[in-house]
Scaffold this active site. Sequence first.
Site, PDB file in Angstrom:
ATOM      1  N   MET A 163       0.839  -1.195   0.000  1.00  0.00           N
ATOM      2  CA  MET A 163       0.000   0.000   0.000  1.00  0.00           C
ATOM      3  C   MET A 163       0.876   1.248   0.000  1.00  0.00           C
ATOM      4  O   MET A 163       1.531   1.565   1.000  1.00  0.00           O
ATOM      5  CB  MET A 163      -0.915   0.010   1.234  1.00  0.00           C
ATOM      6  CG  MET A 163      -1.902  -1.136   1.307  1.00  0.00           C
ATOM      7  SD  MET A 163      -3.104  -1.198  -0.046  1.00  0.00           S
ATOM      8  CE  MET A 163      -3.982   0.351   0.148  1.00  0.00           C
ATOM      9  N   GLU A 164       0.887   1.944  -1.131  1.00  0.00           N
ATOM     10  CA  GLU A 164       1.637   3.192  -1.248  1.00  0.00           C
ATOM     11  C   GLU A 164       1.031   4.019  -2.374  1.00  0.00           C
ATOM     12  O   GLU A 164       0.377   3.493  -3.267  1.00  0.00           O
ATOM     13  CB  GLU A 164       3.117   2.925  -1.509  1.00  0.00           C
ATOM     14  CG  GLU A 164       3.396   1.981  -2.683  1.00  0.00           C
ATOM     15  CD  GLU A 164       4.861   1.601  -2.796  1.00  0.00           C
ATOM     16  OE1 GLU A 164       5.709   2.513  -2.848  1.00  0.00           O
ATOM     17  OE2 GLU A 164       5.147   0.379  -2.845  1.00  0.00           O
TER      18      GLU A 164
END
Length: 261
Positions: free
Chosen positions: A145-146
Site C-alpha cells: 500500500m503506497e
Amino acid sequence: MRRLAAILMLTLLGACSTVDDLAPLSPSSQTVRAPKFDDSKPHEWDSGTPWNYAIHGTDVSKYQTSVDWPTARASGISFAFIKATEGGDRFDEYFNEHWARTKAAGMPRAAYHFFYFCTPAETQARWFIANVPRDPSAMPPVLDMEWNPKSPTCRLRPDPATVRSEMTVFLEMVERHYGKKPIIYTSLDFFDDNQLATFRGYPYWLRSVAGHPREKYGGHPFTFWQYTGTGIVPGMTGKSDINVFNGSEAAWKKWLRQNTR
C-alpha cells in the site's frame, strides 16, 4: 602419576568429541549472522543501524532479472518478497521464475500485490488468488500500500476511511484463501495520510530509508523493515532493496515455524 593423569584427561576429552564436532561445516549449513551489505547511496545511521539485525532479506520484481539466488543466500539474504500482481489485470512476468528459484535455493519467500486505487479491492484480491499458488511452505502474502503519483492510468487518492475499508476487503479475502494473516507493506507518507497507526491486527513491513522505523512511525509495531533501495547484493544486478526481520535469529526461526509449514 602426572603422566597417568594426563592420559586420563586426553581420554575424557576424546570421549566428549565426535566426528561431527571436528568436521568443517558444509557451505549449505553455515549461517551468515548480522550481514552488512554495501550500498551505492548509503545513509549515515545515527542509531538503530540495520546491520545490528541478524536476518536480512530482499524484495524483487520484473526489474531484477535472473537472480543467482544461491549466491544471494550465501551472502546473507535469508528471505525474499516477490511481486506477483498489480491491480486487477497485471501479472509480473518474472514472478514464476523468482518463485520457483527461491524455493529451489531453500529460501523462504512471499508473494506481494501492489494495490491500484482505480480497481475494487475484491477484484484485486481475486486476481492475486488466481495467480499466486497456495503453497503452504510460503510466507504469508503481502499487500503493498503506497501512493503511485507517476501512474499513467490512475492517480486517485481516496480518503483514509475508504483506503482502510478497501484494505480490509483485500486482506480478509486473501487470508481466507491462504489461511495466513497477510503482511502490510507501506511507506511513511501513506502511513501518515491514511492514519494506519489505527489500523492494527496485521504484521507490518515498513519502509524507512533515512532513519529507524521507531523514529519515523511513532513506535508502530513492525515485523520487517526496508532500510535501503540502493543496496548491493551478491548474485543480484544493480541496486537492490534490502530488508531486515525485527528480531533475533531464534525469533526468526520461531516466526517461520508459525507462518510456514
